[in-house]
Design an enzyme around this catalytic site. Structure first.
Site, PDB file in Angstrom:
ATOM      1  N   CYS A 135     -14.704 -28.114  81.238  1.00  0.00           N
ATOM      2  CA  CYS A 135     -15.878 -27.778  80.330  1.00  0.00           C
ATOM      3  C   CYS A 135     -16.836 -28.859  80.632  1.00  0.00           C
ATOM      4  O   CYS A 135     -16.892 -29.780  79.838  1.00  0.00           O
ATOM      5  CB  CYS A 135     -15.180 -27.623  78.842  1.00  0.00           C
ATOM      6  SG  CYS A 135     -16.572 -26.947  77.619  1.00  0.00           S
ATOM      7  N   CYS A 138     -18.666 -29.360  77.194  1.00  0.00           N
ATOM      8  CA  CYS A 138     -17.981 -30.372  76.341  1.00  0.00           C
ATOM      9  C   CYS A 138     -18.150 -31.662  76.708  1.00  0.00           C
ATOM     10  O   CYS A 138     -18.467 -32.625  75.903  1.00  0.00           O
ATOM     11  CB  CYS A 138     -16.683 -29.770  76.247  1.00  0.00           C
ATOM     12  SG  CYS A 138     -16.323 -28.039  75.774  1.00  0.00           S
ATOM     13  N   ASP A 139     -17.941 -31.997  78.259  1.00  0.00           N
ATOM     14  CA  ASP A 139     -17.595 -33.323  78.454  1.00  0.00           C
ATOM     15  C   ASP A 139     -18.537 -33.796  79.427  1.00  0.00           C
ATOM     16  O   ASP A 139     -18.388 -35.124  79.571  1.00  0.00           O
ATOM     17  CB  ASP A 139     -16.195 -33.508  79.216  1.00  0.00           C
ATOM     18  CG  ASP A 139     -15.288 -32.942  78.319  1.00  0.00           C
ATOM     19  OD1 ASP A 139     -15.260 -33.154  77.026  1.00  0.00           O
ATOM     20  OD2 ASP A 139     -14.198 -32.003  78.892  1.00  0.00           O
TER      21      ASP A 139
END
Length: 311
Positions: A135, A138-139
């Site tokens: 992701c 997300c990251d």
């Protein structure tokens, strides 16, 4: 009609399932949440979440799940560690066969999520969530000014690789073929992006590192057999996802990828059965969308049960 054990059974205790349970409990539904493993699902492999509203400093996936569980239990939700082996949802009263017993209910919400496809190479399990991610949304901020690898050639892989370039110094986009499968406009953007180097005709054979995290990936050219190592600090993998729906055994409509098909009310093809979160056919798989889906699913399940009881 025989009185069922529960009004509602929710299968899955990730963000979707737990959110649905909170809404269901507030609707005064006798609710059971079933989770075959640890509550949280895929969110547990996310070290830090910075894009969930209400937490400006961010928090770990484990902390977010803990807060959701505390909230659900405050409303009296029953959470049980059990695996659903099969379901008979053909009648008004649904029957779920678990690994330790059978339960009946008036409605079901399927919130079992999806699992990323894995490459099955050495180092993948060791560094998953510790340098390996699925992701970018997300990251990516955790890899600011780093060199990373990305694996895949479809829309998700290319689009997420482009997103990564907002943060990282360079992306090696590794694809096993000599052309990408993504939409043409995405291919053009990737090819024009100076931060993306596409590594054609290649597969990852191992992810390497130490206690400090990922340090490199080993790759092999599928046409020439040449092997080499790319020095990277992270590896993003987008080779597909697999919905966790084996227990459904064709009982509800799914798309070609196996994801559950629902309408805007989160209703599946079977009355009284709803689906929410990553398990459903959806263009975005995030905590925020899972929460939104589940609020709708629980509200519609409550409406459905109320309609049953008025007959």
């Amino acid at each position: 009609m025989k009185t069922p054990d529960y009004d509602l059974v929710i299968i899955g205790a990730g963000p979707a399932g737990l959110t649905a349970s909170i809404y269901a409990a507030r609707a005064r539904l006798n609710t059971l949440v079933l989770e075959k493993a640890a509550p949280g699902g895929q969110i547990l492999v996310t070290d830090w979440i910075e894009n969930y509203p209400g937490f400006p400093e961010g928090l770990s996936g484990a902390d977010l799940i803990m807060k959701m569980m505390e909230q659900a239990r405050r409303f009296g939700v029953e959470i049980e560690t059990s695996q659903v082996l099969s379901m008979d949802i053909s009648d008004t009263i649904k029957e779920l066969v678990l690994d330790n017993r059978t339960v009946t209910c008036k409605a079901v919400i399927v919130a079992t999520g999806a699992s990323p496809m894995k490459l099955g190479v050495p180092g993948e399990e060791e560094f998953y969530g510790k340098g390996i991610s699925t992701c970018a949304t997300c990251d990516a901020p955790f890899f600011r000014n780093s060199v990373v690898a990305a694996v895949g050639g479809g829309d998700t892989a290319v689009q997420e690789s482009i997103f990564l370039t907002r943060f990282v110094e360079k992306v090696y986009l590794i694809h096993r073929r000599d052309q990408l499968r993504a939409a043409r406009i995405l291919q053009e953007r990737a090819l024009e992006n100076p931060k993306i180097e596409i590594v054609w005709d290649s597969v990852v054979t191992s992810v390497n590192g130490s206690d400090a995290g990922v340090e490199s990936v080993s790759i092999k050219n599928v046409k020439t057999g040449e092997t080499r190592e790319l020095v990277v600090e992270g590896c993003f993998m987008w080779v597909g996802t697999v919905p966790n729906t084996s227990f459904l055994q064709g009982a509800v409509e799914v798309n070609r990828g196996g994801f559950v098909v629902v309408n805007a009310r989160m209703e599946t093809s079977v009355p009284g059965v709803f689906a929410a979160g990553d398990v459903r056919d959806t263009p975005l798989r995030q905590v925020a969308t899972a929460v939104g889906d589940s609020a709708i699913a629980a509200a519609e399940a409550a409406n459905y049960i109320e309609t049953l009881e008025s007959l």
